[in-house]
Design a protein around this motif. Structure first.
Motif, PDB file in Angstrom:
ATOM      1  N   ARG A 340       0.867  -1.841   0.353  1.00  0.00           N
ATOM      2  CA  ARG A 340      -0.052  -0.523   0.319  1.00  0.00           C
ATOM      3  C   ARG A 340       0.785   1.542  -0.280  1.00  0.00           C
ATOM      4  NH1 ARG A 340      -1.351   4.135   2.602  1.00  0.00           N
ATOM      5  NH2 ARG A 340       0.768   4.325   3.991  1.00  0.00           N
ATOM      6  N   PHE A 341       1.566   1.115   0.856  1.00  0.00           N
ATOM      7  CA  PHE A 341       2.836   2.856   1.131  1.00  0.00           C
ATOM      8  C   PHE A 341       3.301   2.585  -0.455  1.00  0.00           C
ATOM      9  CE2 PHE A 341       7.206   4.019   1.787  1.00  0.00           C
ATOM     10  CZ  PHE A 341       6.749   5.457   1.827  1.00  0.00           C
ATOM     11  N   SER A 342       4.475   1.625  -0.647  1.00  0.00           N
ATOM     12  CA  SER A 342       4.644   1.334  -2.210  1.00  0.00           C
ATOM     13  C   SER A 342       3.894   2.591  -3.263  1.00  0.00           C
ATOM     14  CB  SER A 342       5.273  -0.052  -2.751  1.00  0.00           C
ATOM     15  OG  SER A 342       6.528  -0.470  -1.539  1.00  0.00           O
ATOM     16  N   TRP A 343       1.821   1.557  -3.348  1.00  0.00           N
ATOM     17  CA  TRP A 343       1.591   1.842  -4.345  1.00  0.00           C
ATOM     18  C   TRP A 343       0.970   3.323  -4.447  1.00  0.00           C
ATOM     19  CZ3 TRP A 343      -3.449   3.700  -2.992  1.00  0.00           C
ATOM     20  CH2 TRP A 343      -4.050   3.199  -3.814  1.00  0.00           C
ATOM     21  N   TRP A 344       1.103   4.103  -3.212  1.00  0.00           N
ATOM     22  CA  TRP A 344       0.683   5.749  -2.346  1.00  0.00           C
ATOM     23  C   TRP A 344       2.140   6.281  -3.284  1.00  0.00           C
ATOM     24  CZ3 TRP A 344       3.522   8.333   1.277  1.00  0.00           C
ATOM     25  CH2 TRP A 344       2.511   9.890   0.912  1.00  0.00           C
ATOM     26  N   PHE A 345       3.079   6.042  -2.501  1.00  0.00           N
ATOM     27  CA  PHE A 345       3.984   7.149  -3.231  1.00  0.00           C
ATOM     28  C   PHE A 345       3.923   7.236  -4.791  1.00  0.00           C
ATOM     29  CE2 PHE A 345       8.842   7.944  -1.714  1.00  0.00           C
ATOM     30  CZ  PHE A 345       8.599   9.285  -1.662  1.00  0.00           C
ATOM     31  N   SER A 346       3.987   5.689  -5.130  1.00  0.00           N
ATOM     32  CA  SER A 346       4.282   5.601  -6.016  1.00  0.00           C
ATOM     33  C   SER A 346       2.794   6.376  -7.228  1.00  0.00           C
ATOM     34  CB  SER A 346       4.242   4.176  -7.275  1.00  0.00           C
ATOM     35  OG  SER A 346       5.672   3.751  -7.085  1.00  0.00           O
ATOM     36  N   GLN A 347       2.211   6.967  -6.626  1.00  0.00           N
ATOM     37  CA  GLN A 347       0.787   7.679  -7.524  1.00  0.00           C
ATOM     38  C   GLN A 347       1.153   9.022  -7.030  1.00  0.00           C
ATOM     39  OE1 GLN A 347      -1.444   3.969  -9.499  1.00  0.00           O
ATOM     40  NE2 GLN A 347      -2.310   6.133  -9.132  1.00  0.00           N
ATOM     41  N   LEU A 348       1.727   9.108  -6.376  1.00  0.00           N
ATOM     42  CA  LEU A 348       2.005  10.686  -5.979  1.00  0.00           C
ATOM     43  C   LEU A 348       3.102  11.001  -6.734  1.00  0.00           C
ATOM     44  CD1 LEU A 348       1.412  13.274  -3.818  1.00  0.00           C
ATOM     45  CD2 LEU A 348       3.018  11.360  -2.053  1.00  0.00           C
ATOM     46  N   MET A 349       4.640  10.044  -7.072  1.00  0.00           N
ATOM     47  CA  MET A 349       5.300  10.971  -7.744  1.00  0.00           C
ATOM     48  C   MET A 349       5.372  10.664  -8.845  1.00  0.00           C
ATOM     49  SD  MET A 349       6.380  12.570  -4.949  1.00  0.00           S
ATOM     50  CE  MET A 349       7.947  13.239  -5.093  1.00  0.00           C
ATOM     51  N   HIS A 350       4.038  10.091  -9.133  1.00  0.00           N
ATOM     52  CA  HIS A 350       4.330   9.990 -10.653  1.00  0.00           C
ATOM     53  C   HIS A 350       3.602  10.476 -12.121  1.00  0.00           C
ATOM     54  CE1 HIS A 350       6.904   6.444  -9.449  1.00  0.00           C
ATOM     55  NE2 HIS A 350       8.173   6.416 -10.026  1.00  0.00           N
ATOM     56  N   ARG A 351       4.027  10.784 -13.260  1.00  0.00           N
ATOM     57  CA  ARG A 351       3.764  10.940 -14.222  1.00  0.00           C
ATOM     58  C   ARG A 351       2.856  10.059 -15.398  1.00  0.00           C
ATOM     59  NH1 ARG A 351       2.301  16.239 -16.843  1.00  0.00           N
ATOM     60  NH2 ARG A 351       0.761  16.220 -17.755  1.00  0.00           N
ATOM     61  N   PHE A 352       1.422  10.024 -14.500  1.00  0.00           N
ATOM     62  CA  PHE A 352       0.372   9.103 -15.566  1.00  0.00           C
ATOM     63  C   PHE A 352       0.166   9.130 -16.935  1.00  0.00           C
ATOM     64  CE2 PHE A 352       0.368   7.722 -11.247  1.00  0.00           C
ATOM     65  CZ  PHE A 352       0.971   6.196 -11.691  1.00  0.00           C
ATOM     66  N   GLU A 353       0.225   8.280 -18.114  1.00  0.00           N
ATOM     67  CA  GLU A 353       0.085   8.767 -19.680  1.00  0.00           C
ATOM     68  C   GLU A 353      -1.168   9.485 -19.656  1.00  0.00           C
ATOM     69  OE1 GLU A 353       1.218   5.643 -21.562  1.00  0.00           O
ATOM     70  OE2 GLU A 353       3.037   5.919 -21.321  1.00  0.00           O
ATOM     71  N   ASP A 354      -1.958   8.531 -18.579  1.00  0.00           N
ATOM     72  CA  ASP A 354      -3.762   9.549 -19.629  1.00  0.00           C
ATOM     73  C   ASP A 354      -4.015  10.738 -17.778  1.00  0.00           C
ATOM     74  OD1 ASP A 354      -3.290   7.688 -16.931  1.00  0.00           O
ATOM     75  OD2 ASP A 354      -5.161   6.179 -17.129  1.00  0.00           O
ATOM     76  N   GLN A 355      -3.286  11.343 -16.834  1.00  0.00           N
ATOM     77  CA  GLN A 355      -3.132  12.399 -16.036  1.00  0.00           C
ATOM     78  C   GLN A 355      -4.030  13.243 -17.049  1.00  0.00           C
ATOM     79  OE1 GLN A 355       0.161  13.289 -13.918  1.00  0.00           O
ATOM     80  NE2 GLN A 355      -0.550  12.320 -12.622  1.00  0.00           N
ATOM     81  N   THR A 356      -5.005  13.625 -16.368  1.00  0.00           N
ATOM     82  CA  THR A 356      -5.639  14.986 -16.648  1.00  0.00           C
ATOM     83  C   THR A 356      -5.082  15.603 -15.822  1.00  0.00           C
ATOM     84  OG1 THR A 356      -7.506  14.370 -14.988  1.00  0.00           O
ATOM     85  CG2 THR A 356      -8.391  13.542 -16.775  1.00  0.00           C
ATOM     86  N   GLU A 357      -5.769  16.988 -16.289  1.00  0.00           N
ATOM     87  CA  GLU A 357      -5.208  18.347 -15.324  1.00  0.00           C
ATOM     88  C   GLU A 357      -6.112  18.174 -13.407  1.00  0.00           C
ATOM     89  OE1 GLU A 357      -3.297  20.971 -15.774  1.00  0.00           O
ATOM     90  OE2 GLU A 357      -2.989  19.370 -17.488  1.00  0.00           O
TER      91      GLU A 357
END
Length: 389
Positions: A340-357
């Motif tokens: 959970r922690f690794s998933w949360w930190f990854s979601q927080l720090m990375h830019r995703f291709e389908d990321q909206t504004e």
């Protein structure tokens, strides 16, 4: 050949388990597919939780780590030109240790060799037999000869692609996986680190990490496409991209130089359940994978070793199988929290291709919360330094 515990995999988790068992008079034999030099040549993360430090001390191999490792009392989080610090010691009373996984492995190899421990290298065709019965055994090929070892238990420490997990019937296990659409391009350079603590950076161009191995050896990463190739990146291109993703005042202090190692690591979250089948026990990457964000890979393997070592000593010293019977349940309870922690930190720090504004605004809002909230910082610090075993 016969032993009490046959350990498949001669990486740090297999070596640590073997050394801990040796200290309690429990015999083990390690089977490793590669050579010793190959294992020591693998470059991996080197941020160690306190639980792993204690296990190294208990195994009698913590001396050099304590002398040469670097205690980190906190870490830095950057987004755009903003940067703030999470103080681990203030929030938890506990630092982490920066000490390369290669050095952990080297210390363990030397200890096992000094103790006369048996490590069989360059084994092929490893097959686990009768793990669901009372007398398991393992066969393999080595130097053209067929070999066999009988044992009480098998510890599968042979990684994601190893034979151990695949030896559990598909109808007896369930797998959970999330594959991330990017990787980490990392370089190792003989340059002083830009900061004495790690810097995790979120930028509109993607994630970056400024890490280190020692005062003259730096490890840097930038997020890249999952389909990218190392040969697409020259050293100059890497350094330029790194500097674009970290605050300007930090970029000015980056000392560049030729890379001595360059690779791309894919990101994956993966867990298999259960981590035990009969007398076969899975440890580390054989059972679970975390993204490198937060450096939990080696540390989650260490927690598995702790639970398995405790169960085996309870069995051999007290004739009590409770620890072994509860191994999978106890290990997975902690693993899912680390996932959970690794998933949360990854979601927080990375830019995703389908990321909206909107998604980007949510990331920034989460950063601002982490920056301003003592409770949020404490929660992150507790997870980063390692939850209790």
């Amino acid at each position: 050949m016969r032993t009490q515990v046959c350990i498949i995999g001669g990486g740090p988790s297999g070596l640590l388990l073997s050394q801990l068992l040796h200290k309690r008079g429990i015999d083990s034999v390690i089977l490793e597919r590669q050579t010793r030099d190959y294992v020591l040549g693998r470059i991996r993360a080197g941020v160690l939780e306190q639980g792993l430090l204690r296990l190294m001390d208990e195994a009698g191999v913590g001396g050099r780590m304590r002398r040469e490792g670097f205690e980190h009392a906190g870490t830095l989080i950057a987004y755009g030109e903003e940067m703030f610090r999470i103080d681990f010691v203030e929030h938890t009373g506990t630092p982490v240790m920066v000490y390369g996984q290669t050095e952990v492995t080297r210390d363990l190899y030397e200890a096992r060799e000094a103790a006369g421990g048996i490590i069989e290298f360059e084994v092929e065709g490893v097959t686990i037999h009768d793990a669901d019965r009372d007398a398991p055994y393992v066969t393999w090929r080595q130097g053209g000869a067929e070999k066999r070892i009988d044992c009480d238990f098998v510890a599968g420490c042979d990684g994601f692609h190893g034979v151990s997990r695949r030896s559990i019937p598909e109808d007896a296990r369930r797998e959970y996986e999330k594959v991330y659409p990017f990787g980490w391009l990392g370089i190792l350079s003989e340059t002083p680190p830009v900061n004495h603590e790690l810097i995790y950076a979120n930028s509109p161009r993607g994630f970056a990490l400024c890490s280190m191995r020692n005062e003259n050896l730096s490890r840097y990463y930038v997020q890249c496409s999952a389909h990218d190739k190392v040969e697409n990146w020259s050293d100059d291109e890497f350094w330029a991209e790194l500097k674009r993703r970290i605050p300007g005042h930090v970029a000015e202090g980056v000392v560049t130089g030729p890379s001595i190692e360059k690779s791309i690591a894919p990101l994956r979250s993966f867990v298999t359940e259960p981590m035990r089948w009969g007398r076969l026990f899975l440890c580390g990457d054989a059972a679970h994978i975390v993204p490198p964000t937060g450096a939990k890979g080696l540390n989650t393997a260490a927690s598995d070793v702790h639970y398995l070592f405790s169960g085996l000593t309870q069995f051999y010293e007290l004739n009590d199988a409770e620890g072994l019977d509860l191994y999978s349940e106890r290990a997975l309870a902690r693993i899912w929290k680390a996932e959970r922690f690794s998933w949360w930190f990854s979601q927080l720090m990375h830019r995703f291709e389908d990321q909206t504004e909107f998604d980007r605004k949510m990331q920034i809002a989460e950063m601002e919360l982490l920056r301003s909230s003592e409770a949020a910082q404490k929660a992150m610090a507790e997870n980063y330094v390692g939850l209790p075993y």
